[in-house]
Design an enzyme around this catalytic site. Structure first.
Site, PDB file in Angstrom:
ATOM      1  N   HIS A 237      33.844  37.763  38.858  1.00 31.33           N
ATOM      2  CA  HIS A 237      34.126  36.478  38.217  1.00 31.33           C
ATOM      3  C   HIS A 237      35.602  36.147  38.361  1.00 31.33           C
ATOM      4  O   HIS A 237      36.472  36.944  38.018  1.00 31.33           O
ATOM      5  CB  HIS A 237      33.758  36.513  36.734  1.00 31.33           C
ATOM      6  CG  HIS A 237      33.832  35.164  36.086  1.00 31.33           C
ATOM      7  ND1 HIS A 237      32.777  34.273  36.122  1.00 31.33           N
ATOM      8  CD2 HIS A 237      34.830  34.545  35.418  1.00 31.33           C
ATOM      9  CE1 HIS A 237      33.128  33.171  35.485  1.00 31.33           C
ATOM     10  NE2 HIS A 237      34.370  33.310  35.052  1.00 31.33           N
ATOM     11  N   SER A 238      35.892  34.963  38.879  1.00 38.23           N
ATOM     12  CA  SER A 238      37.246  34.469  39.048  1.00 38.23           C
ATOM     13  C   SER A 238      38.034  35.432  39.938  1.00 38.23           C
ATOM     14  O   SER A 238      37.659  35.664  41.078  1.00 38.23           O
ATOM     15  CB  SER A 238      37.897  34.250  37.680  1.00 38.23           C
ATOM     16  OG  SER A 238      39.010  33.407  37.775  1.00 38.23           O
ATOM     17  N   MET A 239      39.112  36.046  39.452  1.00 38.56           N
ATOM     18  CA  MET A 239      39.814  37.020  40.275  1.00 38.56           C
ATOM     19  C   MET A 239      38.861  38.090  40.786  1.00 38.56           C
ATOM     20  O   MET A 239      38.974  38.563  41.928  1.00 38.56           O
ATOM     21  CB  MET A 239      40.949  37.679  39.491  1.00 38.56           C
ATOM     22  CG  MET A 239      41.763  38.680  40.321  1.00 38.56           C
ATOM     23  SD  MET A 239      42.996  39.618  39.378  1.00 38.56           S
ATOM     24  CE  MET A 239      41.964  40.914  38.702  1.00 38.56           C
TER      25      MET A 239
ATOM     26  N   GLY B  65      31.529  34.229  40.988  1.00 36.51           N
ATOM     27  CA  GLY B  65      31.641  33.145  40.026  1.00 36.51           C
ATOM     28  C   GLY B  65      33.059  32.643  39.858  1.00 36.51           C
ATOM     29  O   GLY B  65      34.021  33.408  39.860  1.00 36.51           O
TER      30      GLY B  65
ATOM     31  N   THR C 235      42.810  31.665  37.557  1.00 42.16           N
ATOM     32  CA  THR C 235      42.001  32.798  37.974  1.00 42.16           C
ATOM     33  C   THR C 235      41.427  33.592  36.817  1.00 42.16           C
ATOM     34  O   THR C 235      40.890  34.665  37.011  1.00 42.16           O
ATOM     35  CB  THR C 235      42.864  33.728  38.827  1.00 42.16           C
ATOM     36  OG1 THR C 235      44.038  34.047  38.108  1.00 42.16           O
ATOM     37  CG2 THR C 235      43.223  33.070  40.123  1.00 42.16           C
TER      38      THR C 235
END
Length: 294
Positions: free
Chosen positions: A127-129, A155, A2
């Site tokens: 983004h991610s997490m 993302g 993550t």
């Protein structure tokens, strides 16, 4: 995975190495400077050179990241757009606060903090997490009947309805966790700095626990345009994982693959910001047209 330690590490290191009394004074001074320049909101930092903004982009960082990840973004966005970056507890100017370990209380706190900022058209980027946070915050705002984002930009995170294909890693011993982080792209000089890692690992573990313990709850799809971004060389999040976000979108859906691994938002930042600028321009025009129609 993550997300791993990134842009905020240097500031975090400088703060963590100070004696407790000096650290407290420095953190307070940073907060005072931030409040003077950007308002009194603890949860969001405004990065903007816009005097009269017409559109806001709220940004949510990856695990281990702070608001400084997005410091330079406003300069690349369309005229009239300003960036508000989430500053979560446990990092940068909030280094003395305990990091949250579950998504629901994190989203609730962000929901309360963001409501006063929704007085003009806006969009979310995560983004991610941060993508997971942005998605669940959008659904929380919808349940509350609050204004919805004009666009959702996500993302490097699998579609939320998918089970986590990876082992839970937030509880791993330090050396094992650092091995995982090295494979995910955390710079060697960060991982080999023992003092820095002792300061950062508790916050990073909390972020990883947020994602490891996430439980998806079924709701109707979102109506705003949803754009999802991925890295061609991301070994953890595949194109197929990203494409399934389309089931969460009742309206327009777009998947964009960019050069780079999990952290393409750094390695392909110019390409990403160019994509965001085009889509934000369209979202801003649509939101303005809807506002005039109402």
């Amino acid at each position: 995975m993550t997300g791993v330690l990134g842009e905020g590490a240097v500031l975090h290191e400088r703060i963590a190495r100070l004696p407790q009394d000096k650290r407290a004074r420095l953190v307070q001074r940073l907060r005072d400077q931030s409040h003077t320049a950007r308002g009194t909101d603890t949860w969001f930092v405004r990065y903007s050179s816009v005097d009269a903004p017409t559109f806001r982009l709220f940004c949510f960082p990856y695990a281990g990241g702070g608001s400084s990840v997005f410091r330079a973004w406003s300069e690349a966005l369309p005229a009239g757009a300003e960036v508000w970056a989430a500053q979560l507890p446990g990092r940068e100017t909030r280094v003395d606060e305990p990091a949250l370990r579950r998504l629901d209380p994190l989203v609730e706190s962000l929901h309360e903090a963001i409501l006063p900022r929704l007085d003009m058209p806006y969009a979310f980027f995560g983004h991610s997490m941060g993508a997971l946070v942005a998605f669940e915050l959008t659904r929380r705002l919808r349940r509350a009947g609050a204004p919805q984002p004009s666009g959702l930009f996500l993302g490097a995170f699998r579609a939320p309805q998918l089970p986590n294909p990876n082992i839970r890693i937030h509880h791993l011993p330090d050396e094992v966790l650092k091995t995982v982080l090295r494979k995910e792209g955390t710079p060697r000089q960060v991982l080999e700095n023992g003092e820095l890692m002792r300061a950062l690992l508790p916050m990073l573990r909390a972020d990883l626990e947020v994602c490891d313990t996430y439980q998806y709850r079924d709701e109707r799809p979102l109506t705003m345009p949803v754009s999802v971004f991925g890295g061609h060389q991301d070994v953890r999040v595949s194109r197929g994982d990203l494409d399934l976000w389309r089931t969460q979108a009742e309206g327009p859906f777009r998947l964009v693959m960019l050069p780079g691994s999990h952290f393409f938002l750094h390695s392909s930042q110019d390409l990403l910001l160019a994509e965001l600028s085009r889509e934000l321009g369209a979202a801003s025009r649509t939101a303005e047209g809807e506002r005039r129609h109402d």
